[in-house]
Structure formats: structure tokens, C-alpha cells
Design a protein around this motif. Structure first.
Motif, mmCIF file in Angstrom:
data_model
loop_
_atom_site.group_PDB
_atom_site.id
_atom_site.type_symbol
_atom_site.label_atom_id
_atom_site.label_comp_id
_atom_site.label_asym_id
_atom_site.label_seq_id
_atom_site.Cartn_x
_atom_site.Cartn_y
_atom_site.Cartn_z
ATOM 1 N N CYS A 196 0.861 -1.185 0.000
ATOM 2 C CA CYS A 196 0.000 0.000 0.000
ATOM 3 C C CYS A 196 0.897 1.236 0.000
ATOM 4 O O CYS A 196 1.741 1.397 0.873
ATOM 5 C CB CYS A 196 -0.924 -0.005 1.212
ATOM 6 S SG CYS A 196 -1.858 1.527 1.374
ATOM 7 N N CYS B 132 -0.186 3.568 3.507
ATOM 8 C CA CYS B 132 0.217 3.173 4.869
ATOM 9 C C CYS B 132 1.488 2.329 4.858
ATOM 10 O O CYS B 132 2.032 2.038 5.910
ATOM 11 C CB CYS B 132 -0.915 2.427 5.571
ATOM 12 S SG CYS B 132 -1.283 0.805 4.869
ATOM 13 N N ARG C 175 1.935 -0.706 4.426
ATOM 14 C CA ARG C 175 1.833 -2.087 4.879
ATOM 15 C C ARG C 175 1.938 -3.016 3.676
ATOM 16 O O ARG C 175 1.641 -2.628 2.549
ATOM 17 C CB ARG C 175 0.496 -2.327 5.582
ATOM 18 C CG ARG C 175 0.470 -1.744 6.988
ATOM 19 C CD ARG C 175 -0.827 -2.080 7.698
ATOM 20 N NE ARG C 175 -1.971 -1.499 7.023
ATOM 21 C CZ ARG C 175 -3.239 -1.702 7.412
ATOM 22 N NH1 ARG C 175 -3.502 -2.470 8.437
ATOM 23 N NH2 ARG C 175 -4.240 -1.129 6.749
ATOM 24 N N CYS D 280 -4.610 0.150 0.002
ATOM 25 C CA CYS D 280 -5.379 -0.887 0.685
ATOM 26 C C CYS D 280 -6.781 -0.376 1.029
ATOM 27 O O CYS D 280 -7.076 0.816 0.907
ATOM 28 C CB CYS D 280 -4.648 -1.369 1.933
ATOM 29 S SG CYS D 280 -4.685 -0.221 3.319
ATOM 30 N N CYS E 133 -7.027 2.431 3.726
ATOM 31 C CA CYS E 133 -6.576 3.742 3.244
ATOM 32 C C CYS E 133 -7.561 4.316 2.240
ATOM 33 O O CYS E 133 -7.780 5.533 2.198
ATOM 34 C CB CYS E 133 -5.182 3.641 2.657
ATOM 35 S SG CYS E 133 -3.937 3.314 3.924
HETATM 36 ZN ZN LIG Z 1 -2.952 1.290 3.368
#
Ligand SMILES: [Zn+2]
Length: 129
Positions: free
Chosen positions: A82, A85, A87, A120, A123
Motif C-alpha cells: 500500500c 500506509c 503495509r 489498501c 486507506c
Molecule cells: Zn494502506
């Protein structure tokens, strides 16, 4: 003290198994703290080293990203990063992705890795507000 150590290691193992995505040390620590308050970061590092040595977890590293760890599964999967963020998520990938036709002569290819990028769900929801 042996018992306590085992319980900590089991908790850390379980967090990694249930995460369904590779975790950075900080992410692993935060998740393990929810189950074992007061768990120190040194214990996380020690457990990660032990689990790596045992082959239970593998390291996942991408440029500009912290080193992450995931449960070493036989299942083939790809990763999704992502952009918002940062992740990393597991994406189920089909087996038998065809190998490139133009392989260097004499090379044996044993696998491939596809990395997807984007945003993601969390988000996307946040950015729509
Ligand atoms: Zn994210």
C-alpha cells in the motif's frame, strides 16, 4: 523462567501465523503487546532470530521498506504494498505462472515473485471521507 519464555515465543508465533501479511518488528511488537502487555522489544528480536534460524519464518524486504517477517508457508503468494500506509499484504497468486520465454541460457528458474502496488481498503476508506 523457562515457562514464561515459551509463552512469549508461542504468542509471537501465533501473531505471525494469524497476521496473513508480513510484519515489521514494530508491527509484530504492537500486535504481541495486545496479548502480552509489557512484552519488550528485545524479546521480539530474540524470537524473530530463533524462528528465522528454525526456518519457521522468512524475511521479506522491499526497497525503502523496513524488513518484515512472515510465516514460511509452502503456499505460493504475491505481495501487495500500500502506497499510503506502507503495509505489505498477501495476495493469493495462481500457481504455474508461465516462465519467461527468453531465459538466460543455462539458468534454472525456481520461482518468481510478483509485487503489486496500490492502496489498501483501510486507506481507500479513509481517503474517501
Ligand atoms: Zn494502506
Amino acid at each position: 523462567m523457562r515457562h514464561r519464555t515459551t509463552r512469549q515465543l508461542e504468542t509471537i508465533e501465533s501473531v505471525l501465523q494469524k497476521a496473513a501479511r508480513p510484519l515489521a518488528i514494530a508491527e509484530l511488537h504492537a500486535a504481541a503487546l495486545e496479548r502480552l502487555p509489557g512484552l519488550g522489544i528485545a524479546t521480539i528480536y530474540r524470537a524473530v532470530r530463533e524462528l528465522s534460524d528454525a526456518g519457521s519464518i522468512v524475511s521479506v524486504t522491499y526497497a525503502g521498506q523496513p524488513q518484515r517477517f512472515e510465516w514460511a508457508v509452502a503456499r505460493h503468494h504475491s505481495h501487495f504494498i500500500c502506497h499510503t500506509c506502507k503495509r505489505v499484504f498477501d495476495i493469493e497468486a495462481p500457481l504455474d505462472v508461465p516462465l519467461p520465454e527468453k531465459r538466460p541460457k543455462g539458468f534454472l528458474f525456481q520461482g518468481d515473485e510478483v509485487i503489486y502496488y496500490g492502496q489498501c481498503r483501510d486507506c481507500r476508506k479513509r481517503s474517501k471521507k
